[in-house]
Motif scaffolding. Structure first.
Motif, PDB file in Angstrom:
ATOM      1  N   TYR A 171      37.396  82.798  16.019  1.00  0.00           N
ATOM      2  CA  TYR A 171      38.444  83.578  15.360  1.00  0.00           C
ATOM      3  C   TYR A 171      38.427  85.028  15.846  1.00  0.00           C
ATOM      4  O   TYR A 171      37.344  85.602  16.034  1.00  0.00           O
ATOM      5  N   ILE A 173      38.812  88.596  14.308  1.00  0.00           N
ATOM      6  CA  ILE A 173      38.615  89.112  12.957  1.00  0.00           C
ATOM      7  C   ILE A 173      38.822  90.617  12.995  1.00  0.00           C
ATOM      8  O   ILE A 173      38.146  91.328  13.754  1.00  0.00           O
ATOM      9  N   THR A 222      43.401  83.804  13.948  1.00  0.00           N
ATOM     10  CA  THR A 222      43.092  85.201  13.629  1.00  0.00           C
ATOM     11  C   THR A 222      42.935  85.353  12.124  1.00  0.00           C
ATOM     12  O   THR A 222      43.744  84.828  11.348  1.00  0.00           O
ATOM     13  N   ILE A 223      41.901  86.084  11.717  1.00  0.00           N
ATOM     14  CA  ILE A 223      41.654  86.376  10.305  1.00  0.00           C
ATOM     15  C   ILE A 223      41.893  87.864  10.078  1.00  0.00           C
ATOM     16  O   ILE A 223      41.215  88.711  10.673  1.00  0.00           O
ATOM     17  N   ASN A 236      41.084  87.928   2.575  1.00  0.00           N
ATOM     18  CA  ASN A 236      41.549  87.763   3.953  1.00  0.00           C
ATOM     19  C   ASN A 236      42.633  86.698   4.038  1.00  0.00           C
ATOM     20  O   ASN A 236      42.786  85.864   3.140  1.00  0.00           O
ATOM     21  N   CYS A 238      43.901  83.902   6.866  1.00  0.00           N
ATOM     22  CA  CYS A 238      43.633  83.231   8.136  1.00  0.00           C
ATOM     23  C   CYS A 238      44.913  82.572   8.628  1.00  0.00           C
ATOM     24  O   CYS A 238      45.532  81.780   7.913  1.00  0.00           O
ATOM     25  N   PHE A 240      46.024  80.184  11.654  1.00  0.00           N
ATOM     26  CA  PHE A 240      45.361  79.354  12.647  1.00  0.00           C
ATOM     27  C   PHE A 240      46.338  78.391  13.296  1.00  0.00           C
ATOM     28  O   PHE A 240      47.509  78.297  12.897  1.00  0.00           O
ATOM     29  N   ASP A 246      46.242  79.448   6.122  1.00  0.00           N
ATOM     30  CA  ASP A 246      45.233  78.795   5.300  1.00  0.00           C
ATOM     31  C   ASP A 246      45.350  79.327   3.878  1.00  0.00           C
ATOM     32  O   ASP A 246      45.246  80.530   3.643  1.00  0.00           O
ATOM     33  N   THR A 250      39.077  80.045   3.993  1.00  0.00           N
ATOM     34  CA  THR A 250      38.716  79.498   5.305  1.00  0.00           C
ATOM     35  C   THR A 250      37.199  79.430   5.451  1.00  0.00           C
ATOM     36  O   THR A 250      36.530  80.423   5.713  1.00  0.00           O
ATOM     37  N   GLY A 253      35.906  80.343   8.748  1.00  0.00           N
ATOM     38  CA  GLY A 253      36.183  81.766   8.882  1.00  0.00           C
ATOM     39  C   GLY A 253      35.209  82.620   8.102  1.00  0.00           C
ATOM     40  O   GLY A 253      34.757  83.676   8.571  1.00  0.00           O
ATOM     41  N   SER A 277      41.287  84.293  -1.055  1.00  0.00           N
ATOM     42  CA  SER A 277      42.424  83.967  -0.197  1.00  0.00           C
ATOM     43  C   SER A 277      43.729  84.422  -0.839  1.00  0.00           C
ATOM     44  O   SER A 277      43.742  85.044  -1.905  1.00  0.00           O
TER      45      SER A 277
END
Length: 336
Positions: A171, A173, A222-223, A236, A238, A240, A246, A250, A253, A277
């Protein structure tokens, strides 16, 4: 054609487990089985993941026979674009599924077993109280930082500085501020657009390589994070595969973020941190210690969360249905 399934979710992120109708995969290793699924049976993934039975945010699991002698069973992870190498939210749901459906015997207060994912062996500890499943915690494969402070020229955004870490998948980050955004105030669609553009730019650049297995050497997503300090709960998002969001924090992640924070000296072993999340759902993360692995600073991480059962059914695919094997909406009518 009929496919039976069970639906779970972890923090709102779906886990669709196929239970009957999928052909037996005969590859000698889990990565062989992943290649076989992708090359010979991808129409079944599309039928389960995409419309009219799924949607752009669907996620799934194909249980397979394990090749590792310590694993109770193996798993392939599927999404809107293809096949992941690791999935924490699905692993958490699989802990409940495996015990409730007799794949492993229930032992109170904690049932322990391992599953074989494409990234390697993942060990689970599942809380069981009077037959009811609680928190499921998994011990990650070795996690590590691939590169820190990589500068990437992203079309429309300019030079962006990102870290890249591995937690069963690779990922980017970075905090939202590096993209000129605010994680809490910026519309989610703009965050997804920026994260997807960064992923595309990194994928177009020098190849990401895994130290032991070529099949694992690719950027999964990418997170985008908040600006939380070392002791604070962190949020965060995510993004993907092909711009799939997500709903959970994750799991792989969180593993990658913990490895990155450990490398930066922001968190030590046995220190638990919470990650939330876009649904508000939370996973815990804790660095267990250093891993004997051919990657500098590699660690193992414990990630915990709770899965919920959502339903079950059987999908039918009629032979004369032109959309029966799944479809995605085109960007324009000219693409029909």
């Amino acid at each position: 054609m009929r496919l039976s399934y069970l639906d779970y979710h972890t923090c709102g992120e779906p886990v669709r487990i196929v239970t009957a109708g999928y052909p037996e995969l005969t590859g000698a290793t889990i990565l062989d089985k992943r290649r076989q699924a992708r090359e010979q049976h991808d129409h079944l993934r599309r039928a389960m993941m995409l419309e009219p039975r799924g949607h752009a945010g669907m996620y799934g699991v194909i249980p397979v026979k394990a090749s590792h002698h310590d694993a109770a069973f193996g798993v392939l992870f599927t999404h809107n674009e293809g096949y992941s190498t690791m999935c924490g939210h699905a692993t958490i749901a699989l802990g409940r599924y495996a015990i409730e459906h007799g794949l492993v015997p229930a032992v109170e207060p904690v049932t322990r077993f391992a599953i074989e994912a494409p990234c390697g062996l993942v060990r689970l500890a599942c809380e069981v109280n009077s037959g009811k499943l609680g928190t499921v915690t998994f011990e990650s494969v070795p996690a590590f930082v691939q590169v820190r402070d990589r500068v990437v020229d992203v079309p429309g955004l300019g030079p962006i500085t990102t870290d890249i870490a591995y937690g069963g998948a690779f990922y980017c980050i970075l905090p939202a501020s590096r993209l000129g955004l605010d994680l809490f105030e910026t519309p989610v669609a703009r965050i997804v657009e920026a994260a997807g553009a960064l992923t595309d730019a990194v994928r177009a650049g020098p190849a990401i390589t895994h130290p032991t297995e070529p099949d694992l050497g690719f950027l999964y997503g990418t997170i985008v994070t908040d600006e939380a300090g070392r002791d604070e709960t962190s949020f965060n998002l995510c993004v993907f595969a092909e711009r799939q969001i997500d709903r959970s924090p994750t799991g792989s992640g969180v593993t990658a973020r913990m490895a990155l924070d450990h490398a930066k000296g922001l968190i030590g072993p046995s220190r638990t941190r919470l990650f939330r999340s876009i649904t508000g759902g939370a996973f815990s993360g804790r660095v267990l210690g250093h891993a004997d692995y051919p990657a500098p600073g590699a660690v193992t991480v414990a990630v915990g969360g709770t899965g919920h059962f959502a339903g079950e059914g059987v999908f039918t695919i009629e032979a004369d249905d032109p959309l029966g094997w799944g479809f995605e909406l085109p960007a324009r009518f000219a693409e029909i």
